[in-house]
Design an enzyme around this catalytic site. Structure first.
Site, mmCIF file in Angstrom:
data_model
loop_
_atom_site.group_PDB
_atom_site.id
_atom_site.type_symbol
_atom_site.label_atom_id
_atom_site.label_comp_id
_atom_site.label_asym_id
_atom_site.label_seq_id
_atom_site.Cartn_x
_atom_site.Cartn_y
_atom_site.Cartn_z
ATOM 1 N N SER A 14 0.866 -1.187 0.000
ATOM 2 C CA SER A 14 0.000 0.000 0.000
ATOM 3 C C SER A 14 0.896 1.228 0.000
ATOM 4 O O SER A 14 2.054 1.158 0.443
ATOM 5 C CB SER A 14 -0.846 0.003 1.277
ATOM 6 O OG SER A 14 -1.526 1.239 1.438
ATOM 7 N N TYR A 27 -2.285 0.432 10.603
ATOM 8 C CA TYR A 27 -2.190 -0.066 9.222
ATOM 9 C C TYR A 27 -0.897 0.421 8.571
ATOM 10 O O TYR A 27 -0.184 -0.354 7.913
ATOM 11 C CB TYR A 27 -3.408 0.418 8.450
ATOM 12 C CG TYR A 27 -3.495 -0.060 7.018
ATOM 13 C CD1 TYR A 27 -3.650 -1.406 6.712
ATOM 14 C CD2 TYR A 27 -3.441 0.856 5.961
ATOM 15 C CE1 TYR A 27 -3.743 -1.831 5.391
ATOM 16 C CE2 TYR A 27 -3.547 0.435 4.638
ATOM 17 C CZ TYR A 27 -3.690 -0.907 4.359
ATOM 18 O OH TYR A 27 -3.783 -1.331 3.050
HETATM 19 C C1 8X3 Z 1 -5.026 1.383 0.974
HETATM 20 C C2 8X3 Z 1 -4.596 2.755 0.690
HETATM 21 O O1 8X3 Z 1 -4.773 5.170 1.390
HETATM 22 O O2 8X3 Z 1 -6.153 3.616 2.621
HETATM 23 O O3 8X3 Z 1 -3.971 0.536 1.220
HETATM 24 O O4 8X3 Z 1 -3.804 3.640 2.971
HETATM 25 S S1 8X3 Z 1 -4.848 3.814 1.997
#
Ligand code: 8X3
Length: 251
Positions: free
Chosen positions: A133, A146
């Site tokens: 990502s 994340y």
């Molecule tokens: C997904 C992209 O912008 O939500 O991996 O991190 S974001």
């Protein structure tokens, strides 16, 4: 020429399902689709003719079974399974969500990769693709669990490439920005559809097929060409923290 065989994780929806369709239809590959939801995999098999293995990448037993059940040889592994949980400042963030995101995005990817490396080496022309990502490149507020997991996953990929050099196996990182899928933002926002929709308001986000297209392209280059990392964003997303939306002020 031998028909190449690809294994795709997280294949029940979104980028994973689109990748299965692309590899089968555009590139004529044999594909094994891997996910937890048997009903979705059955529908995908019906639609595309792919093989399926129902497995959870966070389970040692499931991944061992995947490695023993899947067709041989394996030329391409697409590590797509992963995801984001929660939207909160570090100060108030859920430790459980931190652990779960690390387990799914990092440890799960390593678990599947370890299990399939012997088959990929044996193919003589293996490809390990990891869908990370842009969150693995730059941080943004409210996304630290994340962001940290994706930074770790990206670091793992770059380390793995060093370690696999000279073994006939390419290591390819695909780093998408905002991709509108049925589930990514809905999962992040715990089923709150309005919050999930707001992520993509006023822009034309990427769709799963855009990323599947990039994966298909990367793994069909002549095998001496290693696409190290592709960073792909919607045109209106200049960075993780700058998105220009129609009818709203730039943020
Ligand atoms: C997904 C992209 O912008 O939500 O991996 O991190 S974001």
């Amino acid at each position: 020429m031998e028909r190449r065989h690809a294994v795709v994780t997280g294949a029940s929806s979104g980028i994973g399902a689109a990748t299965v369709r692309t590899l089968v239809r555009e590139h004529g590959m044999r594909v094994t689709a891997v996910a937890r939801r048997a009903d979705r995999l059955a529908a995908l098999a019906e639609e595309t003719g792919c093989d399926v293995v129902v497995a959870d990448i966070t389970s040692d037993a499931d991944v061992e079974r995947l490695a023993s059940e899947m067709a041989q040889p394996v030329h391409v592994l697409v590590n797509n399974a992963g995801g984001a949980i929660g939207w909160e400042h570090v100060a108030e963030s859920s430790l459980e969500a931190w652990s779960r995101q690390y387990e799914v995005n990092v440890v799960g990817t390593v678990r599947v990769t370890q299990a399939l490396i012997p088959a990929l080496r044996a193919s003589g022309s293996g490809d390990i693709v990891v869908v990370t990502s842009t969150a693995g490149i730059e941080p943004y507020e409210n996304g630290a669990g994340y962001v940290a997991a994706k930074h770790a996953e990206s670091a793992m990929v770059r380390t793995l490439r060093l370690e696999m050099t000279g073994q006939g196996v390419r290591v390819i990182e695909i780093a998408p920005g905002m991709v509108r899928t049925d589930e990514f933002s809905l999962t992040r926002f715990a089923g709150d559809q309005a919050s999930a929709d707001a992520v993509y308001a006023g822009i034309e986000p990427l769709v799963a097929e855009d990323i599947a297209d990039a994966i298909g392209w990367s793994v069909t280059r002549p095998h001496h060409v290693n696409v190290d990392r592709l960073v792909i964003r919607p045109r209106e997303q200049g960075s993780a923290t700058k998105t220009v939306r129609r009818a709203t002020a730039p943020n």
